[in-house]
Motif scaffolding. Structure first.
Motif, short mmCIF file in Angstrom:
data_model
loop_
_atom_site.label_atom_id
_atom_site.label_comp_id
_atom_site.label_asym_id
_atom_site.label_seq_id
_atom_site.Cartn_x
_atom_site.Cartn_y
_atom_site.Cartn_z
N GLU A 1 0.80 -1.22 0.00
CA GLU A 1 0.00 0.00 0.00
C GLU A 1 0.84 1.27 0.00
OE1 GLU A 1 0.05 -1.43 4.38
OE2 GLU A 1 0.13 -2.30 2.36
N ASP A 2 2.16 1.17 0.06
CA ASP A 2 3.01 2.37 0.05
C ASP A 2 2.79 3.15 -1.25
OD1 ASP A 2 4.04 1.69 2.49
OD2 ASP A 2 5.90 0.85 1.72
N HIS A 3 2.72 4.46 -1.13
CA HIS A 3 2.37 5.27 -2.30
C HIS A 3 3.08 6.63 -2.33
CE1 HIS A 3 -0.21 6.61 0.99
NE2 HIS A 3 -0.21 7.79 0.39
N GLU A 4 4.02 6.86 -1.44
CA GLU A 4 4.60 8.21 -1.33
C GLU A 4 5.56 8.55 -2.46
OE1 GLU A 4 4.24 9.11 3.42
OE2 GLU A 4 5.80 7.72 2.74
N ARG A 5 5.89 7.58 -3.31
CA ARG A 5 6.71 7.89 -4.47
C ARG A 5 6.06 8.94 -5.35
NH1 ARG A 5 7.68 3.02 -8.39
NH2 ARG A 5 8.41 4.71 -9.74
N ALA A 6 4.74 9.04 -5.27
CA ALA A 6 4.02 10.02 -6.09
C ALA A 6 4.49 11.45 -5.82
CB ALA A 6 2.52 9.90 -5.86
N LEU A 7 5.04 11.69 -4.61
CA LEU A 7 5.49 13.04 -4.25
C LEU A 7 6.78 13.44 -4.95
CD1 LEU A 7 4.80 12.89 -0.40
CD2 LEU A 7 3.40 14.01 -2.15
N VAL A 8 7.54 12.45 -5.46
CA VAL A 8 8.85 12.75 -6.05
C VAL A 8 9.05 12.10 -7.42
CG1 VAL A 8 9.96 13.06 -3.80
CG2 VAL A 8 9.88 10.78 -4.81
N GLU A 9 8.01 11.50 -7.94
CA GLU A 9 8.17 10.67 -9.14
C GLU A 9 8.66 11.45 -10.36
OE1 GLU A 9 6.01 6.57 -10.48
OE2 GLU A 9 4.77 8.19 -9.68
N ASP A 10 8.47 12.75 -10.37
CA ASP A 10 8.90 13.54 -11.51
C ASP A 10 10.30 14.15 -11.34
OD1 ASP A 10 8.09 15.20 -9.47
OD2 ASP A 10 7.29 16.75 -10.79
N ILE A 11 11.01 13.73 -10.29
CA ILE A 11 12.37 14.24 -10.08
C ILE A 11 13.35 13.38 -10.88
CG2 ILE A 11 14.20 14.65 -8.39
CD1 ILE A 11 12.09 15.33 -6.34
N ALA A 12 13.94 13.97 -11.91
CA ALA A 12 14.78 13.22 -12.85
C ALA A 12 16.00 12.61 -12.16
CB ALA A 12 15.22 14.14 -13.99
N GLU A 13 16.56 13.33 -11.18
CA GLU A 13 17.78 12.84 -10.51
C GLU A 13 17.53 11.55 -9.75
OE1 GLU A 13 18.26 17.28 -11.04
OE2 GLU A 13 16.65 15.88 -10.50
N ILE A 14 16.33 11.38 -9.19
CA ILE A 14 16.00 10.13 -8.50
C ILE A 14 15.77 9.02 -9.53
CG2 ILE A 14 14.39 8.98 -6.94
CD1 ILE A 14 13.86 11.68 -5.63
N ARG A 15 15.10 9.36 -10.62
CA ARG A 15 14.86 8.36 -11.66
C ARG A 15 16.17 7.85 -12.26
NH1 ARG A 15 10.68 6.29 -13.79
NH2 ARG A 15 9.30 7.81 -12.79
N GLN A 16 17.17 8.70 -12.38
CA GLN A 16 18.47 8.25 -12.87
C GLN A 16 19.04 7.15 -11.97
OE1 GLN A 16 20.87 11.78 -13.15
NE2 GLN A 16 19.73 12.61 -14.89
N ILE A 17 18.85 7.32 -10.66
CA ILE A 17 19.33 6.33 -9.69
C ILE A 17 18.58 5.01 -9.88
CG2 ILE A 17 19.48 5.74 -7.24
CD1 ILE A 17 21.49 7.86 -8.03
N THR A 18 17.26 5.09 -9.92
CA THR A 18 16.47 3.85 -10.02
C THR A 18 16.68 3.17 -11.36
OG1 THR A 18 14.51 5.11 -10.73
CG2 THR A 18 14.75 4.65 -8.37
N ASP A 19 16.86 3.94 -12.43
CA ASP A 19 17.12 3.32 -13.74
C ASP A 19 18.44 2.57 -13.74
OD1 ASP A 19 14.75 4.28 -14.74
OD2 ASP A 19 15.64 5.90 -15.94
N LEU A 20 19.46 3.16 -13.09
CA LEU A 20 20.77 2.52 -13.04
C LEU A 20 20.71 1.24 -12.19
CD1 LEU A 20 23.70 2.46 -13.80
CD2 LEU A 20 24.20 4.09 -11.97
N ILE A 21 19.98 1.29 -11.08
CA ILE A 21 19.82 0.09 -10.26
C ILE A 21 19.11 -1.00 -11.06
CG2 ILE A 21 18.65 -0.89 -8.23
CD1 ILE A 21 19.09 1.80 -6.84
N ASP A 22 18.05 -0.63 -11.78
CA ASP A 22 17.33 -1.60 -12.61
C ASP A 22 18.25 -2.23 -13.65
OD1 ASP A 22 14.76 -1.84 -11.62
OD2 ASP A 22 14.03 -0.07 -12.68
N ALA A 23 19.08 -1.41 -14.28
CA ALA A 23 19.99 -1.91 -15.31
C ALA A 23 20.97 -2.91 -14.72
CB ALA A 23 20.73 -0.74 -15.96
N ARG A 24 21.49 -2.62 -13.53
CA ARG A 24 22.46 -3.54 -12.92
C ARG A 24 21.78 -4.82 -12.43
NH1 ARG A 24 26.80 0.40 -9.70
NH2 ARG A 24 27.35 1.62 -11.56
N LEU A 25 20.54 -4.71 -11.98
CA LEU A 25 19.79 -5.91 -11.59
C LEU A 25 19.61 -6.83 -12.79
CD1 LEU A 25 17.05 -4.30 -9.30
CD2 LEU A 25 18.79 -5.92 -8.56
N LYS A 26 19.26 -6.25 -13.94
CA LYS A 26 19.05 -7.06 -15.15
C LYS A 26 20.36 -7.65 -15.63
CE LYS A 26 15.03 -4.39 -16.61
NZ LYS A 26 14.50 -3.37 -17.58
#
Length: 413
Positions: free
Chosen positions: A286-311
């Motif tokens: 039920e966690d949903h607080e990502r909606a408060l920061v989801e449009d911050i590009a600098e955070i998305r760069q971090i999550t995209d890089l983590i996703d790439a390394r996971l794959k």
């Protein structure tokens, strides 16, 4: 006594911070006794910031999500006690304990196991604390309950709580772990030393220090206005969780169980849901607080890089699949907190956050203070400043991480 400071060493929290940090911020911002300013720590822990303030005669509030940490801070900050009565009660407790201990065959392992396992919580099996030390703890607790009541009893129960880890098999480095079993420990001497330390510190305080406001409340930092009036706080000094995958209830597990605050998964979950999401064991559907920061590009760069390394690594474990969700929910939760902090700060007031960078998720570098600066500025804070506090050695890899102080200001009106 931590670095020569009274009261701080009553209870040591491995993820805590040195009293030097709040002292630095108070001096930097010119906060002094009697100037009408109030300090708040919205991630209070066991009360380091509040203790520094109380010793200086500066009123303070503290909020924390962990029941035991609130209890610990309240005991460390309650100086309205009768030291002579505490000394007398200590002697009665020791006499009661010794009388009970004399009736036990301490070499009978089966008998000790039976005593230890009577009413033993499932979450506190012998891996965490061996039978003999646990029996001694139970005898000591029974003696406290037989000889004391009210605030006096709370102080003695806190003294027992503060020696649980040293007499147990638990170890921190700083992560939670189980060490070589301690088949025995001098529980009584540890208790006696702790109470004597408390009495020494309590006898050292002045009337001004004793009367200085220091209120600690159980709560969620994302709802600060439920506990603290808007536009009332001059300075916040705190060290929030950071995305380092530390599960904070594990670091007070023995104490939470001993005090009866959490004895099963459901009660631990209740505490964890009040916390900022800093660990993969603290994420919920039920966690949903990502909606408060989801449009911050600098955070998305971090999550995209983590996703790439996971794959790239073919990572498939359940916890690894939660890494990017954790990052989003962490910064979303901190956005919710900073929004509330903005409301309770006076115009011109400041918040200072001691946070560390992280490499906990597939070795992706997370500049925590810098990302929180971006979040804070979007919420309306001004004059952001990142101050290097120290370089910290990673406990799992051979590199150093920056620990920074992020300072944000609410605009003056």
């Amino acid at each position: 006594m931590a670095n020569g400071y009274p009261f701080h060493d009553w209870y040591n929290f491995v993820l805590g911070y040195t009293p030097v940090f709040p002292e630095y911020m108070l001096q930097r911002e010119g906060i002094r006794a009697g100037d009408g300013n109030i300090v708040l720590d919205p991630f209070n822990g066991s009360g380091t910031t509040q203790l520094v303030c109380k010793l200086k005669g500066i009123p303070s509030y503290g909020i924390d999500a962990n029941n035991f940490m609130v209890f610990a801070a309240q005991q460390k900050l309650n100086w309205n006690v009768n030291c002579d009565a505490i000394e007398a009660a200590k002697q009665h407790i020791i006499a009661t304990y010794l009388a009970a201990a004399a009736g036990i065959d301490w070499d009978d392992r089966d008998h000790l196991a039976a005593l230890a396992n009577t009413d033993r919580p499932a979450a506190l099996d012998c891996r965490y604390i061996s039978d003999k030390p646990l029996v001694k703890i139970k005898l000591l607790k029974a003696a406290v309950e037989a000889q004391t009541e009210g605030a006096e009893r709370d102080l003695f129960l806190f003294a027992i709580s503060s020696i649980l880890v040293p007499v147990s098999n638990v170890k921190y480095g700083p992560g939670f772990g189980i060490g070589k079993p301690k088949e025995d420990a001098d529980v009584l001497q540890a208790f006696r030393d702790k109470v004597n330390m408390m009495l020494t510190d309590l006898r050292s305080v002045t009337d001004v220090q004793r009367r200085t406001l220091a209120t600690t409340l159980l709560g969620d930092s994302r709802s600060l206005t439920d506990y603290v009036a808007e536009n009332s706080i001059s300075l916040m000094i705190t060290s929030p969780p950071y995305p380092g995958d530390h599960e904070y209830t594990k670091h007070s597990k023995l104490e939470l169980i001993f005090q009866g605050y959490a004895t099963d998964l459901a009660s631990f979950r209740t505490i964890k849901k009040r916390m900022i999401r800093g660990s993969t064991t603290n994420i919920y559907k039920e966690d949903h607080e990502r909606a408060l920061v989801e449009d911050i590009a600098e955070i998305r760069q971090i999550t995209d890089l983590i996703d790439a390394r996971l794959k790239s690594d073919g990572a498939t474990s359940g916890f690894e699949k939660l890494y990017t969700k954790l990052i989003w929910e962490y910064f979303g939760g901190m956005a919710a907190t900073l929004r509330e902090c903005y409301r309770v700060l006076r115009p011109g007031g400041k918040i200072s956050l001691l946070v560390s960078d992280s490499h906990a998720f597939k070795m992706v570098h997370i500049q925590t203070a810098e990302l929180l600066r971006i979040v804070g500025e979007r919420l309306g804070y001004v004059n952001a400043e990142v101050v290097l506090w120290q370089m910290k050695n990673s406990t799992s890899h051979k590199y150093q991480l920056r620990e920074n102080i992020l300072i944000l200001e609410k605009p003056a009106q």
